[in-house]
Design a protein around this motif. Structure first.
Motif, mmCIF file in Angstrom:
data_model
loop_
_atom_site.group_PDB
_atom_site.id
_atom_site.type_symbol
_atom_site.label_atom_id
_atom_site.label_comp_id
_atom_site.label_asym_id
_atom_site.label_seq_id
_atom_site.Cartn_x
_atom_site.Cartn_y
_atom_site.Cartn_z
ATOM 1 N N GLU A 85 0.828 -1.207 0.000
ATOM 2 C CA GLU A 85 0.000 0.000 0.000
ATOM 3 C C GLU A 85 0.863 1.258 0.000
ATOM 4 O OE1 GLU A 85 -0.513 -2.635 2.169
ATOM 5 O OE2 GLU A 85 -2.151 -3.414 0.932
ATOM 6 N N GLN A 86 1.940 1.249 0.768
ATOM 7 C CA GLN A 86 2.844 2.399 0.794
ATOM 8 C C GLN A 86 3.505 2.593 -0.567
ATOM 9 O OE1 GLN A 86 5.124 0.983 4.202
ATOM 10 N NE2 GLN A 86 4.636 2.891 5.293
ATOM 11 N N LYS A 87 3.977 1.496 -1.166
ATOM 12 C CA LYS A 87 4.602 1.599 -2.493
ATOM 13 C C LYS A 87 3.618 2.174 -3.502
ATOM 14 C CE LYS A 87 6.200 -2.665 -2.830
ATOM 15 N NZ LYS A 87 6.888 -3.834 -3.362
ATOM 16 N N LEU A 88 2.376 1.696 -3.471
ATOM 17 C CA LEU A 88 1.373 2.187 -4.420
ATOM 18 C C LEU A 88 1.051 3.661 -4.183
ATOM 19 C CD1 LEU A 88 -1.031 -0.878 -4.672
ATOM 20 C CD2 LEU A 88 0.736 -0.154 -6.293
ATOM 21 N N ALA A 89 1.001 4.062 -2.917
ATOM 22 C CA ALA A 89 0.727 5.471 -2.603
ATOM 23 C C ALA A 89 1.871 6.369 -3.084
ATOM 24 C CB ALA A 89 0.502 5.645 -1.099
ATOM 25 N N TYR A 90 3.106 5.981 -2.778
ATOM 26 C CA TYR A 90 4.258 6.770 -3.234
ATOM 27 C C TYR A 90 4.346 6.773 -4.764
ATOM 28 C CZ TYR A 90 6.105 7.150 1.522
ATOM 29 O OH TYR A 90 6.288 7.441 2.846
ATOM 30 N N GLN A 91 3.991 5.663 -5.364
ATOM 31 C CA GLN A 91 4.005 5.584 -6.823
ATOM 32 C C GLN A 91 3.067 6.637 -7.422
ATOM 33 O OE1 GLN A 91 4.358 1.896 -9.320
ATOM 34 N NE2 GLN A 91 2.136 2.079 -9.253
ATOM 35 N N GLN A 92 1.899 6.818 -6.814
ATOM 36 C CA GLN A 92 0.957 7.825 -7.302
ATOM 37 C C GLN A 92 1.527 9.231 -7.133
ATOM 38 O OE1 GLN A 92 -1.899 7.302 -9.074
ATOM 39 N NE2 GLN A 92 -1.056 5.242 -9.036
ATOM 40 N N VAL A 93 2.172 9.473 -6.015
ATOM 41 C CA VAL A 93 2.794 10.787 -5.794
ATOM 42 C C VAL A 93 3.836 11.044 -6.882
ATOM 43 C CG1 VAL A 93 4.278 12.122 -4.234
ATOM 44 C CG2 VAL A 93 2.346 10.809 -3.319
ATOM 45 N N ILE A 94 4.674 10.056 -7.152
ATOM 46 C CA ILE A 94 5.708 10.217 -8.180
ATOM 47 C C ILE A 94 5.065 10.412 -9.551
ATOM 48 C CG2 ILE A 94 7.563 9.006 -9.398
ATOM 49 C CD1 ILE A 94 8.211 7.681 -6.630
ATOM 50 N N HIS A 95 4.050 9.615 -9.870
ATOM 51 C CA HIS A 95 3.380 9.691 -11.174
ATOM 52 C C HIS A 95 2.815 11.099 -11.420
ATOM 53 C CE1 HIS A 95 0.919 8.360 -14.578
ATOM 54 N NE2 HIS A 95 -0.108 8.944 -13.991
ATOM 55 N N PHE A 96 2.089 11.621 -10.437
ATOM 56 C CA PHE A 96 1.464 12.929 -10.623
ATOM 57 C C PHE A 96 2.465 14.072 -10.523
ATOM 58 C CE2 PHE A 96 -2.310 10.353 -9.977
ATOM 59 C CZ PHE A 96 -3.106 10.834 -11.013
ATOM 60 N N THR A 97 3.474 13.918 -9.677
ATOM 61 C CA THR A 97 4.518 14.943 -9.599
ATOM 62 C C THR A 97 5.266 15.033 -10.919
ATOM 63 O OG1 THR A 97 4.757 14.627 -7.223
ATOM 64 C CG2 THR A 97 6.602 15.686 -8.370
ATOM 65 N N LEU A 98 5.629 13.890 -11.481
ATOM 66 C CA LEU A 98 6.319 13.896 -12.769
ATOM 67 C C LEU A 98 5.417 14.482 -13.855
ATOM 68 C CD1 LEU A 98 8.897 13.238 -14.290
ATOM 69 C CD2 LEU A 98 8.009 10.930 -14.657
ATOM 70 N N GLY A 99 4.134 14.147 -13.818
ATOM 71 C CA GLY A 99 3.194 14.732 -14.784
ATOM 72 C C GLY A 99 3.163 16.248 -14.692
ATOM 73 N N ALA A 100 3.134 16.774 -13.462
ATOM 74 C CA ALA A 100 3.114 18.223 -13.269
ATOM 75 C C ALA A 100 4.428 18.866 -13.709
ATOM 76 C CB ALA A 100 2.827 18.556 -11.809
ATOM 77 N N VAL A 101 5.542 18.231 -13.392
ATOM 78 C CA VAL A 101 6.855 18.789 -13.781
ATOM 79 C C VAL A 101 7.011 18.782 -15.299
ATOM 80 C CG1 VAL A 101 9.353 18.390 -13.682
ATOM 81 C CG2 VAL A 101 7.978 18.288 -11.588
ATOM 82 N N LEU A 102 6.706 17.639 -15.934
ATOM 83 C CA LEU A 102 6.800 17.582 -17.394
ATOM 84 C C LEU A 102 5.827 18.574 -18.032
ATOM 85 C CD1 LEU A 102 7.135 13.738 -18.003
ATOM 86 C CD2 LEU A 102 8.913 15.481 -18.284
ATOM 87 N N GLY A 103 4.641 18.694 -17.441
ATOM 88 C CA GLY A 103 3.675 19.666 -17.941
ATOM 89 C C GLY A 103 4.167 21.094 -17.814
ATOM 90 N N ALA A 104 4.804 21.426 -16.694
ATOM 91 C CA ALA A 104 5.337 22.778 -16.501
ATOM 92 C C ALA A 104 6.415 23.095 -17.533
ATOM 93 C CB ALA A 104 5.890 22.933 -15.085
ATOM 94 N N VAL A 105 7.295 22.131 -17.772
ATOM 95 C CA VAL A 105 8.344 22.341 -18.783
ATOM 96 C C VAL A 105 7.708 22.520 -20.161
ATOM 97 C CG1 VAL A 105 10.300 21.241 -19.966
ATOM 98 C CG2 VAL A 105 10.121 21.136 -17.469
ATOM 99 N N TYR A 106 6.744 21.671 -20.485
ATOM 100 C CA TYR A 106 6.040 21.759 -21.766
ATOM 101 C C TYR A 106 5.338 23.116 -21.896
ATOM 102 C CZ TYR A 106 2.527 20.619 -25.351
ATOM 103 O OH TYR A 106 1.723 20.614 -26.457
ATOM 104 N N GLY A 107 4.644 23.531 -20.832
ATOM 105 C CA GLY A 107 3.934 24.810 -20.870
ATOM 106 C C GLY A 107 4.873 25.983 -21.040
ATOM 107 N N ALA A 108 6.019 25.939 -20.374
ATOM 108 C CA ALA A 108 7.005 27.010 -20.520
ATOM 109 C C ALA A 108 7.585 27.019 -21.933
ATOM 110 C CB ALA A 108 8.114 26.839 -19.484
#
Length: 180
Positions: A85-108
């Motif tokens: 459960e912890q691995k899956l929770a952290y995995q979601q944090v990483i997935h969405f954080t990476l999505g936001a970071v890649l999105g920010a770079v793309y938007g810039a």
């Protein structure tokens, strides 16, 4: 009469991209199971291939690269083992954080080089696949190189990045107009 392109605004572009990246990461996650089912019907992997890191998000959610990475970090940095459960929770944090970071770079980038938005963001999604699962992740040793994975896994993973790119652009454009 042609529309004049507004002055580039790095902060607003990055903000619109980051928010769009969260939505696009959600769309990517939704697309993976049907893409996996489709690609495995064309190129059925063996049972052993489905055990490889990153090869089976439906059957082995806790054996995806972010979960394996966070588990390794927990062992190395805190000498602890994470629950599934912890691995899956952290995995979601990483997935969405990476999505936001890649999105920010793309938007810039879109602010200064609108060519990155061509093709409804799909080519950008392909570049993101090449920069992550096709190179950076295997280089860390947490996943095999694409040519060492089952064809179906490469097809659904790359396809889900194309969905990410399209979702990113579909969401970024209206958000950017909203952030004027």
């Amino acid at each position: 009469m042609s529309k004049r392109r507004p002055e580039p605004d790095l902060l607003r572009g990055a903000l619109a991209g980051a928010v769009a990246g969260l939505g696009a990461a959600y769309l990517k996650a939704l697309a993976e199971p049907p893409l996996q089912k489709l690609t495995e019907s064309v190129w059925p992997p063996t049972a052993a291939q489905k055990e490889l890191v990153g090869a089976d998000p439906v059957g082995h959610q806790d054996n995806m690269p972010p979960a394996v990475m966070v588990e390794a970090a927990a062992k190395e940095l805190a000498d602890t083992t994470l629950s599934r459960e912890q691995k899956l929770a952290y995995q979601q944090v990483i997935h969405f954080t990476l999505g936001a970071v890649l999105g920010a770079v793309y938007g810039a980038l879109a602010e200064y080089e609108p060519v990155v938005t061509r093709g409804l963001g799909v080519p950008a999604g392909a570049v993101m696949y090449l920069c992550t699962h096709a190179s950076a992740v295997p280089a860390t040793g947490f996943q095999r190189w694409p040519w060492q994975l089952p064809r179906a896994a490469v097809a659904w993973e790359s396809g889900s990045h194309l969905v990410f790119g399209a979702g990113l652009e579909l969401l970024r454009g209206p958000l950017r107009r909203l952030f004027r």
